[in-house]
Design a protein around this motif. Structure first.
Motif: not given
Length: 615
Positions: A266-283
């Protein structure tokens, strides 16, 4: 007789040590044993600091110079806080910062101790806007305790502004250890809360107890950088801090073997969502992969959460330009959803939207429209016609029709989308900005340039205060403004916006993203119009090479690059070379858009033109 001019003090740059802070905290506990944990910084000022310094009319550090000089030093950390903070939290964060850095060499400037609180309210406005502001540079490090309160208080924003506007000042943000777990919990429950908190940060809405203070602060900001840039700077700092915290949480969870794998997923997916929303899609994609692996391991390949992880990974891959792998992820997600929740479900509709987006990226607009229409039907039945999800699908339909050259129908979908979003999301939300941008694009295509610029500027103003300047979507708006200025033959302004776009994209997307190629193309075409042919050809060739490597030769955007190079060769008299590029462009347009599309017709026209002139 004239009155002598009043001399106002220079800013005292004395700082207090961690050892003093610990002793002061013990002092508060012994003085107020029953309610010390409830006391705010203002309470301690009124009940302890002022009574102890009133007779001498001095700052608290002046007393310490006599009583405990070994606890003082030259301040190298400026502490910004709100007076309504609990004093125990303020001191705790300072001690945690000292422990994480160098406790022996950390000396904190905190107004509670360093300013003479007996006269602080009587200092003139020009002292705060000159002496105070300039002195922060000599301290060199501004530490800000993070939570929503300071970002709504004018003094805290002023202190942050003083730090960010000075060269050589580094801003750090500190969260009390006890509250880090609360942030972690918030991210686990709803990652969009992070973006929503940043959206609400607007300096022009900040409050202050003293109306005169507010007038001074606002005037100083307006006379210097302005509120838009201040909001942008504050949010860029908060965004960077937040993303760093998210990554820390995930990495800590990975190292703690006792942590439940479901929590890690869950934490990995939430972190991914925030990174993706802020434009850090590769990370973001890296964390989505980790979350997907954990979901498959613990839940299996047919669970709804596994489907969600496939969707998340697909979205990040799509943003990175990896369309084929993104579509495979979306299809995996759709197959699971149809088997588990059925076709008539909002999540299934969302996956259809994602597949439509991938088809759009591939240039298969008719198939994209079919996916979008299927999704819209489900959303309107299940969620209602005015639901934000339906608005997003309407937006996507507008984009698909725009790509087909049907601009009037595209505007119709975009306006319907905007009518839903404004009352639901407000006029300062990234999705509202997208609606303005899309309408601006269609107006540009129709030749309504001034109206198009207005819509793009509305979009950009929202993005700067919500997403920040360093974001791919903000870069896209600079690109769109460049396109309008180019169409108006205002080439200097066009190049300026295109270069700004490219610089942001290179920093946020990397050097191989498909959007970089678009920026190269736009710069090439504008420089060509300015008769800077060698520089234009350099950008065109960079664009073509990137397009071929990312989406292949048979793609509309690759064909545009081929067409552009052909036009450049034609303009410089190299008609045979131009003819070769036109042939390649025409083949690509016919294969993807059909013979009747405006781009295909244009390529055919240019090919016939050079063939005739070559005879």
């Amino acid at each position: 007789m004239s009155q002598p001019s009043q001399q106002h003090p220079l800013l005292n740059t004395t700082g207090v040590s961690a050892a003093f802070l610990r002793s002061f905290l013990d002092d508060i506990k012994s003085t107020f044993p029953e309610d010390y944990g409830l006391l705010t910084t203002k309470d301690v000022c009124d009940k302890l600091i002022v009574p102890r310094t009133k007779a001498a009319n001095c700052a608290y550090v002046d007393k310490l110079k006599e009583d405990a000089p070994d606890t003082l030093g030259r301040a190298n950390i400026f502490v910004s806080h709100a007076w309504r903070y609990k004093i125990t939290d303020v001191i705790a964060t300072m001690l945690e910062f000292a422990a994480a850095n160098s406790e022996d060499t950390s000396f904190f400037w905190l107004d509670l101790f360093v300013n003479n609180q007996n006269i602080a309210l009587n200092l003139p406005q020009d002292w705060w806007s000159t002496t105070f502001k300039d002195s922060i540079t000599s301290i060199g490090h501004s530490r800000h305790r993070s939570d929503p309160i300071p970002l709504t208080r004018a003094w805290c924003l002023w202190e942050i502004f003083c730090g960010l506007s000075q060269d050589g000042v580094r801003l750090s943000i500190q969260l009390p250890g006890a509250e880090e777990q609360e942030l972690k919990k918030a991210i686990l429950q709803e990652s969009s809360a992070v973006l929503d908190a940043l959206v609400r940060v607007r300096a022009e809405r900040a409050q202050v107890w003293n109306t005169n203070d507010k007038e001074m602060i606002f005037k100083a900001i307006e006379d210097s950088v302005g509120f838009t840039i201040l909001n942008e700077k504050v949010k860029d700092q908060m965004r960077a801090w937040c993303l760093n915290k998210v990554v820390q949480f995930v990495e800590q969870a990975k190292k703690e073997c006792s942590v439940d794998p479901r929590v890690r997923a869950l934490l990995c997916n939430r972190a991914g969502n925030i990174l993706h929303r802020f434009g850090a899609s590769q990370q973001a994609a890296e964390y989505f992969r980790q979350g997907l692996d954990l979901d498959r391991e613990t839940l299996g390949d047919s669970h709804q959460d596994t489907a969600t992880s496939y969707a998340n990974l697909g979205s990040a891959l799509d943003a990175n330009g990896d369309v084929e792998e993104a579509m495979r992820c979306f299809q995996q997600c759709l197959d699971i959803q149809v088997d588990t929740i059925g076709k008539k479900h909002e999540d299934t509709a969302a996956t259809l939207v994602n597949l439509g987006g991938s088809c759009t990226a591939k240039g298969d607009y008719d198939k994209a429209i079919q996916y979008y229409m299927d999704a819209l039907t489900i959303q309107q039945q299940v969620l209602g016609k005015d639901h934000p999800a339906a608005a997003t699908t309407l937006n996507n339909l507008g984009r698909a029709y725009s790509n087909k050259g049907d601009h009037d129908r595209a505007i119709q979908f975009y306006h319907t989308c905007l009518k839903i979003r404004l009352p639901k999301l407000g006029d300062k939300h990234p999705d509202t900005a997208t609606a303005y941008s899309n309408i601006g694009s269609e107006l540009k295509e129709k030749g309504e340039y001034e109206n198009a610029v207005k819509h793009y500027e509305d979009c950009l103003n929202i993005q700067l205060v919500t997403l920040g300047k360093e974001h791919p979507e903000t870069a896209g708006t600079y690109n769109n403004l460049g396109l309008v200025y180019k169409a108006q033959q205002d080439y200097e302004r066009a190049v300026e916006n295109f270069r700004t776009c490219l610089q942001i994209q290179l920093r946020t997307l990397g050097t191989t993203h498909a959007n970089i190629a678009t920026s190269y193309n736009n710069l090439g075409s504008t420089l060509k119009a300015m008769r800077k042919y060698e520089e234009a050809l350099e950008y065109y060739e960079k664009a073509l090479n990137m397009k071929i490597s990312t989406v292949g030769e048979d793609h509309p955007s690759t064909a545009v690059s081929l067409l552009n190079i052909g036009r450049l060769h034609q303009a410089t008299g190299k008609k045979e070379r131009a003819n070769e590029y036109y042939k390649r462009a025409l083949r690509a347009f016919e294969a993807t858009l059909g013979a009747s599309h405006p781009h295909t017709v244009t390529a055919s026209k240019f090919l016939a033109e050079t063939a005739t002139k070559s005879k």
